[in-house]
Design an enzyme around this catalytic site. Structure first.
Site, PDB file in Angstrom:
ATOM      1  N   ARG A 160       0.822  -1.325   0.092  1.00  0.00           N
ATOM      2  CA  ARG A 160       0.099  -0.021  -0.171  1.00  0.00           C
ATOM      3  C   ARG A 160       1.069   1.170   0.067  1.00  0.00           C
ATOM      4  NH1 ARG A 160      -4.059   2.989  -1.640  1.00  0.00           N
ATOM      5  NH2 ARG A 160      -4.510   4.501   0.112  1.00  0.00           N
ATOM      6  N   GLU A 179      -0.034  10.685   3.334  1.00  0.00           N
ATOM      7  CA  GLU A 179      -0.407  11.317   4.710  1.00  0.00           C
ATOM      8  C   GLU A 179      -1.475  12.202   4.337  1.00  0.00           C
ATOM      9  OE1 GLU A 179       2.681  13.735   6.272  1.00  0.00           O
ATOM     10  OE2 GLU A 179       1.860  13.954   8.208  1.00  0.00           O
ATOM     11  N   ASP A 218      -3.283  17.298  -8.478  1.00  0.00           N
ATOM     12  CA  ASP A 218      -2.417  16.312  -7.381  1.00  0.00           C
ATOM     13  C   ASP A 218      -1.108  16.793  -7.636  1.00  0.00           C
ATOM     14  OD1 ASP A 218      -1.168  14.052  -6.268  1.00  0.00           O
ATOM     15  OD2 ASP A 218      -2.646  12.779  -7.289  1.00  0.00           O
ATOM     16  N   ARG A 246       1.546  15.027  -5.909  1.00  0.00           N
ATOM     17  CA  ARG A 246       2.253  14.139  -5.417  1.00  0.00           C
ATOM     18  C   ARG A 246       3.462  13.586  -6.219  1.00  0.00           C
ATOM     19  NH1 ARG A 246      -2.321  10.469  -3.119  1.00  0.00           N
ATOM     20  NH2 ARG A 246      -3.243  11.170  -5.026  1.00  0.00           N
TER      21      ARG A 246
HETATM   22  N1  LIG Z   1      -5.374  18.874  -1.745  1.00  0.00           N
HETATM   23  C1  LIG Z   1      -6.338  18.116  -1.120  1.00  0.00           C
HETATM   24  N2  LIG Z   1      -5.886  16.846  -0.604  1.00  0.00           N
HETATM   25  C2  LIG Z   1      -6.644  16.218  -0.187  1.00  0.00           C
HETATM   26  C3  LIG Z   1      -8.017  16.425  -0.297  1.00  0.00           C
HETATM   27  N3  LIG Z   1      -8.721  15.494   0.566  1.00  0.00           N
HETATM   28  C4  LIG Z   1      -7.615  14.341   0.760  1.00  0.00           C
HETATM   29  N4  LIG Z   1      -6.638  14.756   0.350  1.00  0.00           N
HETATM   30  C5  LIG Z   1      -5.327  14.118   0.539  1.00  0.00           C
HETATM   31  O1  LIG Z   1      -5.124  13.084  -0.425  1.00  0.00           O
HETATM   32  C6  LIG Z   1      -4.254  12.225  -0.146  1.00  0.00           C
HETATM   33  C7  LIG Z   1      -4.873  10.789  -0.353  1.00  0.00           C
HETATM   34  O2  LIG Z   1      -5.149  10.672  -1.801  1.00  0.00           O
HETATM   35  P1  LIG Z   1      -6.514  10.119  -2.415  1.00  0.00           P
HETATM   36  O3  LIG Z   1      -6.903  11.004  -3.716  1.00  0.00           O
HETATM   37  O4  LIG Z   1      -7.644   9.982  -1.270  1.00  0.00           O
HETATM   38  O5  LIG Z   1      -6.140   8.698  -2.637  1.00  0.00           O
HETATM   39  P2  LIG Z   1      -5.061   8.179  -3.626  1.00  0.00           P
HETATM   40  O6  LIG Z   1      -3.756   7.824  -2.890  1.00  0.00           O
HETATM   41  O7  LIG Z   1      -4.663   9.031  -4.880  1.00  0.00           O
HETATM   42  O8  LIG Z   1      -5.527   6.688  -4.154  1.00  0.00           O
HETATM   43  P3  LIG Z   1      -6.023   5.396  -3.350  1.00  0.00           P
HETATM   44  O9  LIG Z   1      -4.588   4.442  -3.503  1.00  0.00           O
HETATM   45  O10 LIG Z   1      -7.024   4.693  -4.242  1.00  0.00           O
HETATM   46  O11 LIG Z   1      -6.357   5.828  -1.873  1.00  0.00           O
HETATM   47  C8  LIG Z   1      -3.881  12.581   1.225  1.00  0.00           C
HETATM   48  O12 LIG Z   1      -2.470  13.259   1.009  1.00  0.00           O
HETATM   49  C9  LIG Z   1      -4.956  13.561   1.812  1.00  0.00           C
HETATM   50  O13 LIG Z   1      -4.220  14.330   2.629  1.00  0.00           O
HETATM   51  C10 LIG Z   1      -8.740  17.575  -0.700  1.00  0.00           C
HETATM   52  O14 LIG Z   1      -9.743  18.194  -0.631  1.00  0.00           O
HETATM   53  N5  LIG Z   1      -7.734  18.264  -1.133  1.00  0.00           N
END
Ligand SMILES: Nc1nc2c(ncn2[C@@H]2O[C@H](COP(=O)(O)OP(=O)(O)OP(=O)(O)O)[C@@H](O)[C@H]2O)c(=O)[nH]1
Ligand SMILES: [Zn+2]
Length: 201
Positions: A49, A53, A126, A128
């Site tokens: 996984r 954060e 995004d 990241r």
């Molecule tokens: N900028 C922003 N970040 C968010 C928001 N809600 C959650 N996050 C961040 O999004 C990140 C998680 O990403 P997600 O889009 O939920 O999921 P993912 O990691 O892309 O995909 P999965 O592997 O399926 O969980 C974490 O760092 C959260 O803090 C938001 O509304 N705005």
């Protein structure tokens, strides 16, 4: 290699005893961790996984997102499997940081969605960088994984960074009345593979 491996120790959890491995970004000093369970160097494809954060979801019980539920479900699944890795990728708020995420939440309270809120603040939807996660896996001696995710973009970037993703394992937990719009936006605008049940919680 953007990271160095710094320290490790036992980390007992309600689901079993993991090893916590600490890493440091060479350029910035920023720390990240991985929780490792069992023998992950046995040349099989390792259940993994990559968790981003989310202080509000992971530690403060927020129902705005699905992060806390995914964190717990992933640790349970890895322990049940007898081996695996959870990378705790410290790029809060899709890497805009905690305070900007709170600003983005405030815009969402006024009606914007998660993508529009990021854009209004001057960020990409995004921000990241998953190449750091590939580096952590390499430092753990792992090159082949089965990835717990609903986000195809994560698979693409990890593969480009040299990690073979042999399978996507869905991780759909935590849908609730507070996050159904947020999850729908992830599915519709960010390409997440989700089977949602709006209005049915
Ligand atoms: N900028 C922003 N970040 C968010 C928001 N809600 C959650 N996050 C961040 O999004 C990140 C998680 O990403 P997600 O889009 O939920 O999921 P993912 O990691 O892309 O995909 P999965 O592997 O399926 O969980 C974490 O760092 C959260 O803090 C938001 O509304 N705005
Ligand atoms: Zn979250």
């Amino acid at each position: 290699m953007q990271l160095k491996r710094v320290a490790q120790a036992k980390l007992p959890t309600p689901w079993g005893c993991f090893t916590i491995v600490g890493f440091e970004e060479i350029a910035t000093g920023k720390d990240h961790v991985a929780l490792v369970f069992g023998d992950v160097n046995d040349q099989t494809s390792i259940l993994t996984r990559v968790h981003s954060e989310c202080l509000t979801g992971d530690a403060l019980f927020s129902l705005r997102c699905d992060c806390g539920f995914q964190l717990e479900a992933a640790l349970k699944q890895i322990a049940k499997e007898g081996k695996g890795i959870l990378i705790y990728h410290r790029q809060e708020g899709r890497n805009i940081g905690l305070l900007n995420k709170i600003r983005a939440y405030a815009l969402q309270d006024q009606g914007l969605d998660t993508v529009e809120a990021n854009e209004q603040l001057g960020f990409a939807p995004d921000e990241r960088d998953f190449t750091l996660c590939a580096d952590m896996l390499t430092l753990l001696g792992v090159s082949q994984i089965r990835l717990l995710t609903n986000n195809p973009e994560k698979i693409k970037v990890l593969e480009q960074a040299g990690i073979k993703v042999t399978e996507r394992v869905p991780l759909e937990v935590g849908e609730n009345a507070n996050n159904e719009h947020y999850l729908a936006t992830k599915a519709n605008k960010l390409g997440h593979l989700l089977h949602l049940h709006p209005g049915n919680h």
